[in-house]
Enzyme design. Structure first.
Site, PDB file in Angstrom:
ATOM      1  N   CYS A   4       0.850  -1.207   0.000  1.00 43.49           N
ATOM      2  CA  CYS A   4       0.000   0.000   0.000  1.00 43.49           C
ATOM      3  C   CYS A   4       0.882   1.252   0.000  1.00 43.49           C
ATOM      4  CB  CYS A   4      -0.911  -0.017   1.225  1.00 43.49           C
ATOM      5  SG  CYS A   4      -1.796   1.536   1.454  1.00 43.49           S
ATOM      6  N   CYS A   7       0.481   3.389   3.186  1.00 42.41           N
ATOM      7  CA  CYS A   7       1.188   2.803   4.339  1.00 42.41           C
ATOM      8  C   CYS A   7       2.681   3.096   4.229  1.00 42.41           C
ATOM      9  CB  CYS A   7       0.960   1.296   4.402  1.00 42.41           C
ATOM     10  SG  CYS A   7      -0.640   0.804   5.078  1.00 42.41           S
ATOM     11  N   ASP A  30      -0.896  16.460  -1.310  1.00 45.11           N
ATOM     12  CA  ASP A  30      -1.252  15.596  -2.441  1.00 45.11           C
ATOM     13  C   ASP A  30      -0.291  15.845  -3.594  1.00 45.11           C
ATOM     14  OD1 ASP A  30      -4.209  14.099  -3.303  1.00 45.11           O
ATOM     15  OD2 ASP A  30      -2.775  14.605  -4.890  1.00 45.11           O
ATOM     16  N   HIS A  46      -3.972   0.571   8.356  1.00 41.77           N
ATOM     17  CA  HIS A  46      -4.487   0.360   7.001  1.00 41.77           C
ATOM     18  C   HIS A  46      -5.964  -0.005   7.071  1.00 41.77           C
ATOM     19  CE1 HIS A  46      -4.440  -0.560   2.716  1.00 41.77           C
ATOM     20  NE2 HIS A  46      -5.304  -1.513   3.048  1.00 41.77           N
ATOM     21  N   ASN A  86     -13.317   9.993  -0.895  1.00 44.31           N
ATOM     22  CA  ASN A  86     -13.846   9.191  -1.993  1.00 44.31           C
ATOM     23  C   ASN A  86     -13.796   7.727  -1.596  1.00 44.31           C
ATOM     24  OD1 ASN A  86     -14.086  11.482  -3.691  1.00 44.31           O
ATOM     25  ND2 ASN A  86     -11.904  11.371  -4.151  1.00 44.31           N
ATOM     26  N   THR A  94      -8.985   6.020  -5.849  1.00 45.67           N
ATOM     27  CA  THR A  94      -7.863   5.410  -6.577  1.00 45.67           C
ATOM     28  C   THR A  94      -6.849   4.743  -5.653  1.00 45.67           C
ATOM     29  OG1 THR A  94      -6.660   7.519  -6.594  1.00 45.67           O
ATOM     30  CG2 THR A  94      -8.049   7.022  -8.509  1.00 45.67           C
ATOM     31  N   HIS A  97      -6.548   3.027   0.605  1.00 44.70           N
ATOM     32  CA  HIS A  97      -6.236   3.263   2.016  1.00 44.70           C
ATOM     33  C   HIS A  97      -7.022   4.515   2.369  1.00 44.70           C
ATOM     34  CE1 HIS A  97      -3.070   3.416   5.471  1.00 44.70           C
ATOM     35  NE2 HIS A  97      -3.973   4.368   5.709  1.00 44.70           N
ATOM     36  N   HIS A  99      -8.729   7.820   3.266  1.00 45.52           N
ATOM     37  CA  HIS A  99      -8.071   9.116   3.487  1.00 45.52           C
ATOM     38  C   HIS A  99      -9.078  10.242   3.373  1.00 45.52           C
ATOM     39  CE1 HIS A  99      -7.736   7.878  -0.742  1.00 45.52           C
ATOM     40  NE2 HIS A  99      -7.890   9.149  -1.057  1.00 45.52           N
ATOM     41  N   HIS A 101      -9.337  14.037   1.972  1.00 40.98           N
ATOM     42  CA  HIS A 101      -8.752  15.151   1.232  1.00 40.98           C
ATOM     43  C   HIS A 101      -9.102  16.429   1.994  1.00 40.98           C
ATOM     44  CE1 HIS A 101      -8.086  13.012  -2.703  1.00 40.98           C
ATOM     45  NE2 HIS A 101      -9.011  12.209  -2.194  1.00 40.98           N
TER      46      HIS A 101
HETATM   47  P1  AMP Z   1      -8.517   9.150  -4.236  1.00 44.37           P
HETATM   48  O1  AMP Z   1      -8.584   9.242  -5.735  1.00 44.37           O
HETATM   49  O2  AMP Z   1      -9.654   9.795  -3.536  1.00 44.37           O
HETATM   50  O3  AMP Z   1      -8.291   7.702  -3.811  1.00 44.37           O
HETATM   51  O4  AMP Z   1      -7.258   9.983  -3.790  1.00 44.37           O
HETATM   52  C1  AMP Z   1      -5.954   9.530  -3.923  1.00 44.37           C
HETATM   53  C2  AMP Z   1      -5.089  10.738  -3.925  1.00 44.37           C
HETATM   54  O5  AMP Z   1      -3.761  10.331  -3.648  1.00 44.37           O
HETATM   55  C3  AMP Z   1      -5.043  11.484  -5.263  1.00 44.37           C
HETATM   56  O6  AMP Z   1      -5.484  12.836  -5.066  1.00 44.37           O
HETATM   57  C4  AMP Z   1      -3.582  11.401  -5.681  1.00 44.37           C
HETATM   58  O7  AMP Z   1      -3.127  12.564  -6.320  1.00 44.37           O
HETATM   59  C5  AMP Z   1      -2.900  11.170  -4.347  1.00 44.37           C
HETATM   60  N1  AMP Z   1      -1.615  10.488  -4.403  1.00 44.37           N
HETATM   61  C6  AMP Z   1      -1.310   9.351  -5.054  1.00 44.37           C
HETATM   62  N2  AMP Z   1      -0.030   9.019  -4.840  1.00 44.37           N
HETATM   63  C7  AMP Z   1       0.493   9.958  -4.025  1.00 44.37           C
HETATM   64  C8  AMP Z   1       1.768  10.179  -3.425  1.00 44.37           C
HETATM   65  N3  AMP Z   1       2.800   9.342  -3.637  1.00 44.37           N
HETATM   66  N4  AMP Z   1       1.948  11.251  -2.643  1.00 44.37           N
HETATM   67  C9  AMP Z   1       0.916  12.111  -2.415  1.00 44.37           C
HETATM   68  N5  AMP Z   1      -0.313  11.955  -2.925  1.00 44.37           N
HETATM   69  C10 AMP Z   1      -0.521  10.902  -3.724  1.00 44.37           C
HETATM   70 ZN    ZN Z   2      -2.342   1.250   3.606  1.00 41.75          ZN
END
Ligand code: AMP
Ligand code: ZN
Length: 113
Positions: A4, A7, A30, A46, A86, A94, A97, A99, A101
């Site tokens: 992940c 993680c 982000d 997680h 989301n 996407t 894990h 989160h 925003h």
């Molecule tokens: P979601 O689409 O709601 O699952 O949000 C996932 C978010 O993680 C997206 O806004 C991505 O831009 C962000 N993201 C993906 N990889 C990374 C990373 N390595 N560092 C910071 N943000 C990330």
């Molecule tokens: Zn995780």
């Protein structure tokens, strides 16, 4: 969870721009910001999505929400911000894990897209 990405960020195994962390949560900017300020708050534990939250997690989830007001001050967006989570395919989650925003420094529209 070993594969992940979030993680790994929380464990400092891959680099990120961390703005706050403690023993329960990690907050970092982000990588593809959708607002001038766009951070992500994750639990160190997680949890794939809100679908996977159990009653055992209620203290942790409450803690996350209780920290938002501190985090937005650190980010300088305490005058107005949006918190979004989301969950699942229709919401275009996407990273699996859970989160939050935390977005700010622009006008947001409602309803969201
Ligand atoms: P979601 O689409 O709601 O699952 O949000 C996932 C978010 O993680 C997206 O806004 C991505 O831009 C962000 N993201 C993906 N990889 C990374 C990373 N390595 N560092 C910071 N943000 C990330
Ligand atoms: Zn995780």
């Amino acid at each position: 969870m070993s594969d992940c990405i979030f993680c790994k960020i929380a464990e400092h195994e891959i680099p990120s721009d961390i703005v706050y962390e403690d023993d329960k949560i990690c907050v970092y900017n982000d990588i593809a910001p959708q607002a001038p300020v766009h951070a992500l708050m994750i639990p160190r534990k997680h949890i794939a999505s809100l679908d996977d939250v159990t009653v055992e997690d209620q203290e942790l989830l409450g803690y996350m929400l209780s920290k938002v007001s501190d985090i937005v001050k650190i980010l300088g967006i305490e005058n107005g911000y949006r918190v979004v989570s989301n969950n699942g395919d229709n919401a275009q989650q996407t990273v699996k894990h859970m989160h939050l925003h935390i977005l700010g420094n622009r006008k947001f529209t409602w309803p969201p897209g």
